[in-house]
Structures are given as structure tokens and as C-alpha cells.
Design an enzyme around this catalytic site. Structure first.
Site, short mmCIF file in Angstrom:
data_model
loop_
_atom_site.label_atom_id
_atom_site.label_comp_id
_atom_site.label_asym_id
_atom_site.label_seq_id
_atom_site.Cartn_x
_atom_site.Cartn_y
_atom_site.Cartn_z
N ASP A 1 0.85 -1.18 0.00
CA ASP A 1 0.00 0.00 0.00
C ASP A 1 0.90 1.24 0.00
O ASP A 1 1.75 1.39 0.87
CB ASP A 1 -0.88 -0.04 1.27
CG ASP A 1 -2.04 0.93 1.17
OD1 ASP A 1 -2.18 1.59 0.13
OD2 ASP A 1 -2.80 1.02 2.16
N ASP B 1 -3.02 2.42 -6.06
CA ASP B 1 -1.88 2.47 -5.15
C ASP B 1 -1.79 1.27 -4.23
O ASP B 1 -1.07 1.30 -3.24
CB ASP B 1 -1.94 3.74 -4.31
CG ASP B 1 -3.12 3.75 -3.37
OD1 ASP B 1 -4.16 3.18 -3.72
OD2 ASP B 1 -3.01 4.35 -2.28
N GLU B 2 -2.50 0.20 -4.54
CA GLU B 2 -2.59 -0.89 -3.58
C GLU B 2 -2.75 -2.22 -4.32
O GLU B 2 -3.45 -2.28 -5.33
CB GLU B 2 -3.84 -0.63 -2.74
CG GLU B 2 -3.93 -1.33 -1.46
CD GLU B 2 -5.27 -1.00 -0.79
OE1 GLU B 2 -5.79 -1.88 -0.14
OE2 GLU B 2 -5.77 0.12 -0.93
#
Length: 438
Positions: A12, A106-107
Site C-alpha cells: 500500500d 496504489d494498492e
DNA sequence: TCTGGGGTCCTCTGCCCT
DNA sequence: TCTGAGGGCAGAGGACCC
């Protein structure tokens, strides 16, 4: 640590959008940066740790964020830039494993079960991923390592830096939860940490004295099903005992494509809403075509001034062929609704998706063209007042394919439905542009 | 003190058909 | 021919996630 037990990594990025803005403009470093909607109804999409220290959080209304942090640097956001950085990030992931489940820009979850010989234990891989992310992107991320996805995700949260009034306290970066530590790690945490427990379910559980995952774990599966429903109840029971059978999924079939937009001020009549509807439908059609997909169901979503939300939908027997067809069905659905109380959000989406190629064989069936069984919602349409597929749809689809090609070459505002031309402009159509958060 | 945008999944209800 | 049960499906709403 025995490698075979710990195979899921949750990676993350730390304050992704805000961190990208600071990377691109180092003068923002150390300042409270808030990325999100800048209009009167905007919310925070991401913020730096300096902003978090003042109480600003994601999903907070921007007005409230500015009251908490008046000196915040507010940035509208650049989705295309974040997507570009996300591509780099996935390139780093692919260095370590092909089994990647992206959750958002983003993860992601990584299954590293096949990577130990090359890169060492899962924990070592976690550290290597962090180093590579910093080398390649110039940004930081946090990594959780565990046997299951839920615990890996909670572990990555533990690994993050923390914002305090005195400044940012660095996190460990990588947190590993061993199988024998799982229940001790899970049970003291609030039930809200479990997947499937939002504000409503948490409130319902609180009425039964359930505050932590440990409280939940002592309840029987039957009791939980009564409180939270069958599917969610069963899932919560399993998760609270550390059981999470979901594997890392590399590809998830897309179920729907849509656009929705909150207006700066409420709209009170159909005439005001129609151009917005055309614009949203056109954009949905464009995305369907570029994804090589088509669908059978058009969904219209309205959120009123009092925040109540309704969805109206209509399904065809065959695939939708054009943006014009989406617009026509969405318009007919809108026609029947009272917008007098004021509409703050309008959305159009298409579901029951399938690849265009497999749908093509059926697209011109006689039934679609003229059979009453496929007629749409009541409203302007055929001679009997019902919606029919128009015989010129295939030609429209060709026109729209040409329009897509022009947009590809000259930009998305170069051409579009006349209804969407911005007042006072004869050259550009109003476009959704780069306003999505993903 | 107001609450984005992109989604998924679950549950309930009503209708149609057998 | 009527009626009820049950399955399948569409539509609608709600909750949730990032």
C-alpha cells in the site's frame, strides 16, 4: 519464519496522490497537502501526513478539511499522472511475481509462493519490494505479510507511518504476522477492521455488545447470520477466526462501467439534466467501446437534495450498440421521475457486460428490433409510446467508432454530441476529462 | 454540518412460468 | 379451469470498499 506459511503480501503506497504531488513539486515538501475535489461539494481523496496531523482524513468534505487545516495546499488532482505512476508500481511488482491482484491505483496483493527461491522468504521479499518502489518511483510504501489477505492488509496498515501533532512517526515499513500470532493480532482490533463491516453493521453489532473482533469470534455462526445476514454473517464468522479462503486473483471480470457526477448546485428540471445525461451516456459508451465490451442493462442513478438515492434500470434482450442508445434508454428512465425536489447527483452505468466480439453474433436479432417483449420503459419511443431499438443503431455504432478515432487523435473534447457543447463555445465539447479518482 | 466517484455484492420484492 | 408452491429473473435499495 517458514516461508510456505506466509505467501500473501499487501503493498500500500503511503498517501499516494499527495506524495506524487510532492514528488513533482518539491516545494510542497513538509507542507500539508490535500488532494481532492475543489468545488463546493468536493471531498478529500488523499492528504499528506502534515495534513493528517491536523485531523484531515480521506473522504472528509473539503470545506471541513480546510476548517481543520486552513493553511493546507489544495490540489485538484491529476488522475492521468497517478495512473502513470501506478503503471510503474505494477512494473516493480512484476519483478517479484506474476500473481498480482490490483485493488486500486496504489494498492495490491501479491502472491509470492513461487518467488522464494529467487528472492528469499516472504518477509525478505517485502523489504525488497519496498526498496525497489523507492528506487523506481521515488515514493514510499508499506507492506503487510501474512497467510491470508485480510491479515496481510491489516499488517500493512500497522507498517505505515503515523501522523501526530508533533510530526510524522515513521512506521516499521514491513509487518509480518506469523500463523501462530494471527488470533492475538486480530482479536483486540475493532470489528470495523473486518471486511464487510461498515458503519451500519458496526452499529448493529454494538447493540449486541460486540466491539472487537474477539467479541465477534465468541458468537456462533447462526447468531451472526441473524445479525448481519446470511452471506455477511458467515464471512464475518470465518474472518474473526483467522479463516480467509480468498486467493490472490489476477483477473477479475468487469461487471459494470459507469459515470456519475455531483453538481455544484442542485438541478430541478429535466431540461437542465438532459445535457448532463447525454454527456454521461456518451462517456460511458466511449469507455465500453474502448474496453471492447458491451452490456444489456442501463442503470440511471439519482441522488436528491436530502441525499436519498434511487436507481432505475432497464435491460434489453440484446447488447447495447451505441452511446445514443444508452442515452435514449437513460432519458426514458429519467422522464418518469420527479426531479422537482432537486437532484445533486446524476449517474449512468451499463451492466450485464460481455465482450463485444461474443455479443456481435446476436446484435441484430429481429427480436431486438421490434418485439414488444424487449420494449423499454414507458416513455417517448415507438408509436405505442414504448421504447424500441431503432433500426439505425448499427449505423450509429459505426459513426461513434469514427468519433472515437477522432478523439483518440485530437483529444476527448474535439468532437461529441451537440447537446454537450459548452455554452459560448463552438469548438469544444464539455467533457469528463481527468476528473475521476479511481 | 456535510457527505466524490468508481465499483461489487447481498437481500428483498414482485412478476412470470411451470 | 383454478390455485398454490417454487424457481428464475429483473428491478430496487442498501451496505461496503478503495
Amino acid at each position: 519464519m517458514s516461508a510456505p506459511d506466509l505467501e500473501v503480501l499487501h503493498v500500500d503506497m503511503d498517501c499516494f496522490f499527495a506524495a506524487v504531488e510532492v514528488l513533482d513539486d518539491p516545494s510542497l515538501s513538509g507542507r500539508p497537502v490535500v488532494v481532492g475535489g475543489t468545488g463546493p461539494r468536493g471531498v478529500v481523496a488523499s492528504c499528506s501526513y502534515e495534513a493528517r496531523a491536523t485531523g484531515v482524513r480521506s473522504a472528509m468534505p473539503m470545506a471541513q478539511a480546510l476548517r481543520r487545516c486552513p493553511n493546507a495546499v489544495v490540489i485538484g488532482g491529476r488522475h492521468a499522472r497517478y495512473a502513470e505512476m501506478s503503471e510503474l508500481l505494477h512494473g516493480v511488482f512484476r519483478e517479484f511475481t506474476p500473481v498480482i491482484e490490483p485493488i486500486s491505483l496504489d494498492e495490491a496483493f501479491l502472491d509470492v509462493s513461487g518467488s522464494h527461491r529467487l528472492f528469499g522468504t516472504s518477509e525478505e521479499i517485502g523489504h525488497r519490494v519496498r526498496r525497489r518502489v523507492t528506487e523506481v518511483l521515488g515514493l514510499t510504501c508499506s507492506v503487510g505479510v501474512a497467510r491470508t489477505k485480510l491479515i496481510a492488509k491489516l499488517a500493512s496498515r500497522e507498517a505505515k507511518p503515523r501522523a501526530t501533532r508533533k510530526g510524522t512517526v515513521p512506521g516499521p515499513g514491513v509487518v509480518v504476522v506469523l500463523p501462530e500470532e494471527e488470533l492475538a493480532f486480530l482479536h483486540p482490533r475493532p470489528v470495523r477492521d473486518l471486511w464487510g463491516v461498515g458503519p451500519k453493521t458496526a452499529e448493529r453489532l454494538a447493540r449486541y455488545g460486540v466491539q472487537t473482533i474477539g467479541d465477534l469470534a465468541v458468537l456462533s455462526a447462526d447468531s451472526l447470520e441473524r445479525v448481519a445476514g446470511r452471506a455477511v454473517g458467515r464471512q464475518l464468522h470465518a474472518l474473526s477466526h483467522g479463516e480467509d479462503a480468498r486467493s490472490v486473483q489476477t483477473s477479475v471480470a468487469l461487471k459494470s462501467i459507469g459515470h456519475e457526477e455531483t453538481f455544484p448546485t442542485d438541478r430541478h428540471d429535466h431540461a437542465e439534466l438532459h445535457p448532463e445525461l447525454v454527456r454521461l451516456s456518451d462517456s460511458v459508451g466511449r469507455r465500453l467501446r474502448s474496453a471492447g465490451m458491451t452490456g444489456r442493462t442501463v442503470n440511471l442513478k439519482l441522488r436528491f437534495a436530502d441525499f436519498s438515492t434511487i436507481v432505475r434500470s432497464h435491460s434489453l434482450a440484446g447488447p447495447l450498440l451505441s452511446s445514443a442508445e444508452i442515452t435514449r434508454i437513460a432519458s426514458a428512465l429519467l422522464e418518469g421521475l420527479d426531479v422537482g425536489p432537486g437532484v445533486r447527483l446524476l449517474g449512468v452505468s451499463v451492466s450485464s457486460l460481455e465482450p463485444l466480439e461474443s455479443a456481435r453474433g446476436r446484435q441484430l436479432s429481429l427480436i431486438d428490433l421490434d418485439h414488444p417483449a424487449t420494449a423499454g420503459p414507458e416513455g417517448p419511443g415507438g408509436p405505442d409510446g414504448r421504447q424500441r431499438r431503432r433500426p439505425d443503431e448499427p449505423a450509429r455504432a459505426e459513426v461513434e467508432a469514427a468519433v472515437d478515432a477522432i478523439r483518440q487523435r485530437y483529444g476527448s473534447g474535439a468532437v461529441g454530441p451537440a447537446t454537450t457543447v459548452e455554452p459560448g463555445s463552438r469548438l469544444r465539447v464539455k467533457d469528463l476529462g481527468d476528473r475521476q479518482w479511481g
